[in-house]
Design a protein around this motif. Structure first.
Motif, short mmCIF file in Angstrom:
data_model
loop_
_atom_site.label_atom_id
_atom_site.label_comp_id
_atom_site.label_asym_id
_atom_site.label_seq_id
_atom_site.Cartn_x
_atom_site.Cartn_y
_atom_site.Cartn_z
N LYS A 87 0.81 -1.19 0.19
CA LYS A 87 -0.04 0.01 0.13
C LYS A 87 0.97 1.09 0.00
CE LYS A 87 -4.32 -1.76 2.34
NZ LYS A 87 -4.97 -1.53 3.59
N ARG A 88 0.41 2.13 -0.80
CA ARG A 88 1.15 3.44 -0.75
C ARG A 88 0.15 4.58 -0.23
NH1 ARG A 88 4.01 3.29 -6.54
NH2 ARG A 88 4.36 1.13 -6.43
N TYR A 89 0.43 5.32 0.14
CA TYR A 89 -0.49 6.37 0.86
C TYR A 89 0.10 7.96 0.38
CZ TYR A 89 -3.66 8.96 3.80
OH TYR A 89 -4.67 9.82 4.40
N SER A 90 -0.77 8.53 -0.25
CA SER A 90 -0.43 9.95 -0.86
C SER A 90 -1.05 10.95 0.38
CB SER A 90 -0.90 10.51 -2.14
OG SER A 90 -0.70 9.49 -3.04
N VAL A 91 -0.15 11.91 0.94
CA VAL A 91 -0.21 12.71 1.96
C VAL A 91 -1.02 14.02 1.27
CG1 VAL A 91 0.42 14.14 3.83
CG2 VAL A 91 1.43 11.78 3.34
N ASP A 92 -2.13 14.30 2.01
CA ASP A 92 -3.08 15.38 1.53
C ASP A 92 -2.87 16.69 2.67
OD1 ASP A 92 -4.95 15.06 3.45
OD2 ASP A 92 -6.17 14.35 2.13
N GLU A 93 -3.38 17.74 2.39
CA GLU A 93 -3.13 19.09 3.18
C GLU A 93 -3.75 18.68 4.32
OE1 GLU A 93 -5.01 23.37 3.23
OE2 GLU A 93 -4.32 22.61 1.15
N ALA A 94 -4.98 17.82 4.67
CA ALA A 94 -5.37 17.59 5.81
C ALA A 94 -4.31 17.09 6.71
CB ALA A 94 -6.70 16.95 5.93
N ASP A 95 -3.85 15.90 6.13
CA ASP A 95 -2.71 14.88 6.85
C ASP A 95 -1.56 15.64 7.19
OD1 ASP A 95 -4.16 12.50 6.11
OD2 ASP A 95 -3.05 12.46 4.20
N GLU A 96 -1.11 16.64 6.63
CA GLU A 96 -0.06 17.62 6.75
C GLU A 96 -0.55 18.46 8.07
OE1 GLU A 96 2.02 19.92 4.04
OE2 GLU A 96 2.02 18.18 2.66
N LYS A 97 -1.62 18.88 8.00
CA LYS A 97 -2.01 19.71 9.12
C LYS A 97 -2.29 18.59 10.60
CE LYS A 97 -4.97 23.31 6.80
NZ LYS A 97 -6.23 23.60 6.65
N LEU A 98 -2.70 17.59 10.40
CA LEU A 98 -2.73 16.66 11.35
C LEU A 98 -1.43 16.34 11.96
CD1 LEU A 98 -4.23 14.74 13.25
CD2 LEU A 98 -4.17 12.98 11.28
N ILE A 99 -0.32 16.00 11.18
CA ILE A 99 0.94 15.76 11.50
C ILE A 99 1.60 16.72 12.49
CG2 ILE A 99 3.21 15.16 10.71
CD1 ILE A 99 2.03 13.68 8.46
N ARG A 100 1.00 18.16 11.92
CA ARG A 100 1.70 19.46 12.61
C ARG A 100 0.98 19.34 14.12
NH1 ARG A 100 4.92 21.96 9.18
NH2 ARG A 100 4.43 22.04 7.09
N LEU A 101 -0.23 19.10 14.19
CA LEU A 101 -1.07 19.32 15.38
C LEU A 101 -0.42 18.13 16.34
CD1 LEU A 101 -4.50 19.63 14.06
CD2 LEU A 101 -3.21 21.23 15.50
N ILE A 102 0.07 17.03 15.99
CA ILE A 102 0.30 15.93 16.79
C ILE A 102 1.73 15.69 17.24
CG2 ILE A 102 -1.97 14.39 16.19
CD1 ILE A 102 0.41 12.69 14.77
N GLN A 103 2.60 16.45 16.36
CA GLN A 103 4.06 16.29 16.40
C GLN A 103 4.63 16.85 17.94
OE1 GLN A 103 5.99 17.75 13.13
NE2 GLN A 103 5.81 20.04 13.82
N ASP A 104 3.80 17.81 18.54
CA ASP A 104 4.46 18.12 19.74
C ASP A 104 3.68 17.49 20.92
OD1 ASP A 104 6.42 19.88 18.99
OD2 ASP A 104 5.07 21.38 18.49
N GLY A 105 2.93 16.49 20.62
CA GLY A 105 2.28 15.69 21.65
C GLY A 105 0.62 15.95 21.79
N ILE A 106 -0.01 14.97 22.15
CA ILE A 106 -1.38 15.11 22.29
C ILE A 106 -1.66 14.96 24.09
CG2 ILE A 106 -1.99 14.01 20.12
CD1 ILE A 106 -2.12 11.53 21.25
N GLU A 107 -2.57 15.67 24.09
CA GLU A 107 -3.08 15.51 25.72
C GLU A 107 -3.65 14.30 26.04
OE1 GLU A 107 -5.86 18.47 27.08
OE2 GLU A 107 -5.32 19.91 25.56
N PHE A 108 -3.13 13.91 27.35
CA PHE A 108 -3.58 12.65 28.16
C PHE A 108 -4.94 12.95 28.79
CE2 PHE A 108 -3.59 9.85 31.89
CZ PHE A 108 -3.66 8.61 31.22
N THR A 109 -5.93 12.50 27.63
CA THR A 109 -7.38 12.72 28.04
C THR A 109 -8.20 11.54 27.62
OG1 THR A 109 -8.09 13.93 26.11
CG2 THR A 109 -7.21 15.20 27.73
N HIS A 110 -9.56 11.43 28.02
CA HIS A 110 -10.34 10.48 27.59
C HIS A 110 -10.34 10.50 25.86
CE1 HIS A 110 -13.46 7.58 27.77
NE2 HIS A 110 -14.33 8.31 27.10
N SER A 111 -10.23 11.66 25.59
CA SER A 111 -10.58 11.98 23.87
C SER A 111 -9.40 12.67 23.38
CB SER A 111 -12.02 12.68 23.68
OG SER A 111 -13.04 11.96 24.22
#
Length: 172
Positions: free
Chosen positions: A17-41
């Motif tokens: 499988k090959r996956y093409s990264v789109d603009e939303a994926d890039e935004k998502l990567i930028r949002l998570i790269q510094d960590g995500i909160e330790f919460t229920h969601s």
């Protein structure tokens, strides 16, 4: 090659499988790269920021991982904030034919956050490393002794951290 939904393409010969990264994926990567909160969601804020559902965030992350666009997705605990101020790196000389079995035993200790193999060198015979987190150096030493008895290996050293350096992963 045949087209699949969700930006995926499959090479019919290798079924890779090959996956093409789109603009939303890039935004998502930028949002998570510094960590995500330790919460229920944990992906709720990402979903809100991107205007998509949490399920879609998770689906995109899975696709990015399967498509090898994200190679490592892990969690780290702020051990200092939790009161674990003694960090001992156990370095062990494990027979090569016992590495896998021994590593599983070592990793099973609650105080061990990391357990990995590295090749020894002529002046450094140790091939297995365990990071032990405790509230004191004495506790770390006691854990290392318990590990030693459990695995039947006495050729080890325990090296303590003197300070924590700022950790940063790869950024896009």
């Amino acid at each position: 090659m045949s087209e699949n939904p969700e930006n995926e393409k499959t090479n019919e010969i290798t079924n890779e499988k090959r996956y093409s990264v789109d603009e939303a994926d890039e935004k998502l990567i930028r949002l998570i790269q510094d960590g995500i909160e330790f919460t229920h969601s944990p992906f709720e804020k990402c979903a809100e920021e991107l205007g998509i559902s949490e399920d879609e965030v998770v689906a995109r992350l899975k696709a990015l991982i399967e498509g090898k666009k994200i190679r490592r997705f892990g969690a780290s605990i702020g051990h200092l904030a939790l009161g674990f101020t003694a960090n001992g790196m156990g370095v062990w000389d494990i027979p090569p034919d016992k590495v896998e079995e021994t590593g599983k035993k070592m990793a099973s200790f609650d105080e061990v956050s990391h357990c990995y193999e590295r090749p020894p060198t002529p002046d450094w015979p140790y091939n297995m490393y365990t990071m032990i987190h405790c509230r004191s150096q004495e506790e770390c030493k006691a854990v290392a002794e318990r590990i030693s008895k459990t695995i039947g290996i006495t050729n080890y050293q325990l090296v303590f951290s003197e300070r924590e350096l700022k950790k940063k992963g790869v950024r896009i």
